[in-house]
Each structure stands twice: as structure tokens, then as C-alpha cells.
Design a protein around this motif. Structure first.
Motif, PDB file in Angstrom:
ATOM      1  N   SER A   1      38.834  38.014  44.477  1.00 46.93           N
ATOM      2  CA  SER A   1      38.339  37.799  45.832  1.00 46.93           C
ATOM      3  C   SER A   1      37.912  36.352  45.995  1.00 46.93           C
ATOM      4  O   SER A   1      37.741  35.626  45.003  1.00 46.93           O
ATOM      5  N   PRO A   2      37.723  35.890  47.230  1.00 50.19           N
ATOM      6  CA  PRO A   2      37.238  34.515  47.435  1.00 50.19           C
ATOM      7  C   PRO A   2      35.872  34.311  46.772  1.00 50.19           C
ATOM      8  O   PRO A   2      35.000  35.182  46.827  1.00 50.19           O
ATOM      9  N   ASN A   3      35.708  33.158  46.159  1.00 52.42           N
ATOM     10  CA  ASN A   3      34.467  32.837  45.458  1.00 52.42           C
ATOM     11  C   ASN A   3      33.639  31.873  46.312  1.00 52.42           C
ATOM     12  O   ASN A   3      34.079  30.749  46.580  1.00 52.42           O
ATOM     13  N   PRO A   4      32.458  32.287  46.785  1.00 50.63           N
ATOM     14  CA  PRO A   4      31.630  31.390  47.612  1.00 50.63           C
ATOM     15  C   PRO A   4      31.045  30.259  46.775  1.00 50.63           C
ATOM     16  O   PRO A   4      30.514  30.480  45.696  1.00 50.63           O
TER      17      PRO A   4
ATOM     18  N   GLY B   1      39.278  31.732  42.708  1.00 50.93           N
ATOM     19  CA  GLY B   1      38.534  32.846  43.272  1.00 50.93           C
ATOM     20  C   GLY B   1      37.557  33.455  42.287  1.00 50.93           C
ATOM     21  O   GLY B   1      37.223  32.880  41.251  1.00 50.93           O
ATOM     22  N   MET B   2      37.097  34.639  42.615  1.00 53.49           N
ATOM     23  CA  MET B   2      36.156  35.384  41.785  1.00 53.49           C
ATOM     24  C   MET B   2      36.800  36.714  41.395  1.00 53.49           C
ATOM     25  O   MET B   2      37.462  37.359  42.212  1.00 53.49           O
ATOM     26  N   VAL B   3      36.640  37.101  40.136  1.00 57.42           N
ATOM     27  CA  VAL B   3      37.282  38.316  39.648  1.00 57.42           C
ATOM     28  C   VAL B   3      36.228  39.332  39.228  1.00 57.42           C
ATOM     29  O   VAL B   3      35.233  38.989  38.587  1.00 57.42           O
ATOM     30  N   LEU B   4      36.444  40.571  39.642  1.00 55.00           N
ATOM     31  CA  LEU B   4      35.639  41.694  39.170  1.00 55.00           C
ATOM     32  C   LEU B   4      36.452  42.399  38.092  1.00 55.00           C
ATOM     33  O   LEU B   4      37.445  43.055  38.397  1.00 55.00           O
ATOM     34  N   PRO B   5      36.067  42.284  36.820  1.00 51.16           N
ATOM     35  CA  PRO B   5      36.866  42.855  35.725  1.00 51.16           C
ATOM     36  C   PRO B   5      36.945  44.373  35.821  1.00 51.16           C
ATOM     37  O   PRO B   5      36.073  45.023  36.405  1.00 51.16           O
ATOM     38  N   PRO B   6      37.988  44.967  35.244  1.00 49.02           N
ATOM     39  CA  PRO B   6      38.142  46.430  35.315  1.00 49.02           C
ATOM     40  C   PRO B   6      37.003  47.180  34.636  1.00 49.02           C
ATOM     41  O   PRO B   6      36.691  48.300  35.043  1.00 49.02           O
ATOM     42  N   GLU B   7      36.386  46.597  33.619  1.00 50.25           N
ATOM     43  CA  GLU B   7      35.249  47.264  32.965  1.00 50.25           C
ATOM     44  C   GLU B   7      34.101  47.460  33.956  1.00 50.25           C
ATOM     45  O   GLU B   7      33.510  48.535  34.036  1.00 50.25           O
TER      46      GLU B   7
END
Length: 391
Positions: free
Chosen positions: A171-174, A252-258
């Protein structure tokens, strides 16, 4: 007259208050003796094995990576820094889990009471299915069966500036700029203004009986004041957008699957119990309250929000507290899918590398105890605030 016997003075042991004090002193002495014996035995065993104690190991380099961290962290940082990273990860997953579980639980609880047959049955299936499947199994399901089955980064699902693949959600990273502090101050000011508006509306309604849309107005106040503060500061916020390259997604910003798997499992599992609490709380309110509200011309939505739910909330808060505590403690199951929360980092990697079992276990117990007590104190305060005051 001379045959009347004077009352004899009873022994102090026959006094209930005295016996209570004596028994408490004896119990306290027994507890102190047991604790001293256990501590002495522990210290002797540690000395015999040449195991040093203390928290000096927290200043030593950790030497292991942590993939998910909200503050800067490298392998050269200390065990203390790693502990702080794990602590933040635990707090984040617990707070977000409580937030989403509450929303889903309330929606499902209301849906199960819906007059629509299909909606009520779907809510029933959701509740009865998820609350009867172990949480650990649900975490495995989301991690191994759902998220692991997503496409590779090259074939990511795209939606606007968001990408979804087996490596996580991008997602976009502020990114904050100069003047962002002014925007934060404006947001804080808007919160205080919204609280003042809600308090004023309640006092006005109590005094005059006139209803005012306080919560919607408070939300509008927050949005308007925050927007004005951002505009005055020159909109000091930019976004680093994720871009899909040939073999990967960069930026961007990533939310890992864990993180995603643990959050979804915690939220949906706890929500199934909260839904039943909401349903039971609403059903505990006498049907006469609803009929009386309708007789006054109130709509069903107003009746639910201003008549039924406030009364049901007094029944719901105590069991809700238990569910929040369970969610915070169940966050430790994230270690099963390598989510770097407190148990995985401290009880797992740190303990194996340092051998400081007592210290690491003690730190984990202290953190979970403090987190649980904080949640309990807040919910008890809220329960007292919402309780009926008999005059």
C-alpha cells in the motif's frame, strides 16, 4: 439475687476479629517462607551449574534479524532493542485485533437478530463455525491455505495503488514533511473539541430533552479541524507509492502475510464470541422498552441506538472484558507462523541464544500481566461509568 452469676471473660481466641488477624498473619508467614525457600533453592541450583543471572544480556548485540519492525532495527542492535520491537509488535496486533473484533462482533451480533432470514442464518453459520474451530488452526488456515495460495509478485492482484500477492499487501507509505507537527496538534485539538461537543449535547438532552446528533457532529468536527490544520501546514504529507517491477513490487508499505494471517484469525475468532455477547445483551433488555419507544414514535434505528443498546451495554461490558483479555494473550500464537511478537522473539530466539530462561520468562510474564491489567482497568472504569446510579 446472690445466685446470679457474673459473665465470665472469654479468651481472646473466641473473638472472630482476633482469630481472623491471627490466621492472616500465619498465612502471610507461610507464603513468605515458601517464597524464600523456592528462591534459595533456585539460587543454589544456578550457582551449582555456573549460570549467571541478571539483565545485562539486554545490552549485548542480538545478531538476528526481525523482518517486521515499526522502529529501526538491525542485527547489530541489542537484545533490549529486539525486546522493544517485539513489544511494539505485540501491542499493535492486540490493539488492532480488539478494534476489528469489536466491529465485526457487533455487526454479526446484530445480524443474527435480524428479521431477514438469510442474514440471520449467515450470521449464525459464521458464529457457530469460527468459535468452534481452534484459533491456532484458523491461523494456519489463513497463512498456509489462503495467503500462501496468492499469486507471485509478478502476477499481483492490483486495485488502485494497492497490490496483493503471497508476500503481503502493498500500500502507499505515508512520509511526513516539515510542518507535520502542526497537523498533529490540530488533530489533537479536534479530539478535545469533539469530546466537549458530546458532553455538551448530553447535558443539553438531559436538561431539555432535545436530541442532538452529537456523534456525527463530533466526527465532522474532527474532520474539519484536522483538514484546516493540514491546510495551514501546507499538507505536509506525501506518499511513496508501490510500483510493480518485472519480478517484484518495490516501494510503498507492505503488510507481511504473517501479520495479516494473525490479525484476521484473531479478529474473526474473537468476533464470533463478541457477537454472542452482543446478542445476549440485546435480548436481556425487556421487550417493553422497545414497545414504549415505538409508542413515542421513535424509529427502529433510534430505538436500538438510544434505548436498547445503552441498556444492553451494561450487561455486555464484563464478558467483553474477558474476550479482550483473551485476544491480547492469544496474540502469542503468532509465533506459530513466525510473526515476531513477544513469545517468538524473547521466549524463542533470545532464550535459545542467551540461556537466560528466568529473565526472559519473567519479562514475558510482566508484559502480558501489565497489558491484561491495563485492559481490565480501562474496561472496569468504563463499566463503572456506564452502570446505573441508584438515587
Amino acid at each position: 439475687m446472690s445466685d446470679i452469676k457474673k459473665p465470665t471473660k472469654k479468651s481472646f481466641l473466641y473473638d472472630a476479629g482476633t482469630r481472623s488477624i491471627i490466621f492472616q498473619i500465619l498465612l502471610l508467614a507461610l507464603v513468605v517462607f515458601v517464597c524464600y525457600y523456592l528462591f534459595s533453592n533456585l539460587q543454589a541450583n544456578l550457582d551449582n551449574r555456573g549460570i549467571s543471572t541478571g539483565f545485562s544480556f539486554l545490552n549485548q548485540p542480538a545478531g538476528f534479524p526481525i523482518l517486521i519492525h515499526l522502529i529501526s532495527y538491525t542485527e547489530a542492535d541489542t537484545y533490549g532493542r529486539a525486546f522493544l520491537v517485539a513489544l511494539i509488535n505485540t501491542f499493535v496486533i492486540s490493539i488492532l485485533g480488539i478494534f476489528f473484533a469489536t466491529i465485526i462482533g457487533v455487526v454479526m451480533g446484530l445480524a443474527r437478530l435480524s428479521k431477514n432470514w438469510l442474514v440471520a442464518r449467515l450470521a449464525t453459520v459464521y458464529i457457530e463455525t469460527l468459535r468452534n474451530i481452534p484459533l491456532l488452526l484458523q491461523i494456519f488456515f489463513w497463512y498456509f491455505a489462503v495467503l500462501a495460495a496468492l499469486p507471485s509478485p509478478k502476477q499481483s492482484y492490483e486495485f488502485a495503488d494497492f497490490f496483493l500477492n503471497k508476500r503481503g499487501i502493498y500500500s502507499p507509505n505515508p512520509i511526513t514533511q516539515d510542518g507535520f507537527g502542526i497537523a498533529i496538534m490540530g488533530f489533537i485539538l479536534s479530539i478535545f473539541a469533539a469530546i466537549a461537543l458530546i458532553v455538551w449535547a448530553k447535558k443539553r438532552q438531559t436538561r431539555t430533552g432535545l436530541w442532538f446528533p452529537a456523534y456525527w457532529s463530533a466526527l465532522g468536527t474532527i474532520v474539519v479541524i484536522t483538514f484546516i490544520a493540514f491546510a495551514v501546514a501546507g499538507f505536509p504529507l506525501e506518499f511513496d507509492l508501490p510500483v510493480k517491477s518485472r519480478f517484484n513490487v518495490t516501494g510503498g508499505m507492505v503488510l507481511p502475510p504473517e501479520f495479516v494471517a494473525v490479525l484476521i484469525a484473531l479478529s474473526t475468532y474473537t468476533a464470533s464470541f463478541i457477537a454472542e455477547i452482543v446478542r445476549a445483551g440485546i435480548l436481556s433488555v425487556s421487550w417493553g422498552q422497545t414497545e414504549a419507544a415505538r409508542s413515542l414514535g421513535l424509529s427502529d434505528n433510534i430505538t436500538q441506538r438510544l434505548v436498547v443498546l445503552p441498556q444492553a451495554l451494561r450487561v455486555m461490558i464484563p464478558p467483553l472484558t474477558s474476550q479482550y483479555l483473551n485476544l491480547a494473550k492469544n496474540s502469542s500464537l503468532g509465533a506459530a507462523v513466525a510473526y515476531p511478537e513477544l513469545v517468538a522473539v524473547v521466549m524463542g530466539t533470545t532464550l535459545n541464544q542467551t540461556g537466560q530462561a528466568i529473565e526472559t520468562i519473567g519479562l514475558c510474564m510482566l508484559v502480558y500481566g501489565t497489558l491484561s491489567l491495563t485492559i481490565s482497568l480501562f474496561m472496569n472504569w468504563y463499566n463503572k461509568k456506564m452502570s446505573l446510579i441508584e438515587r
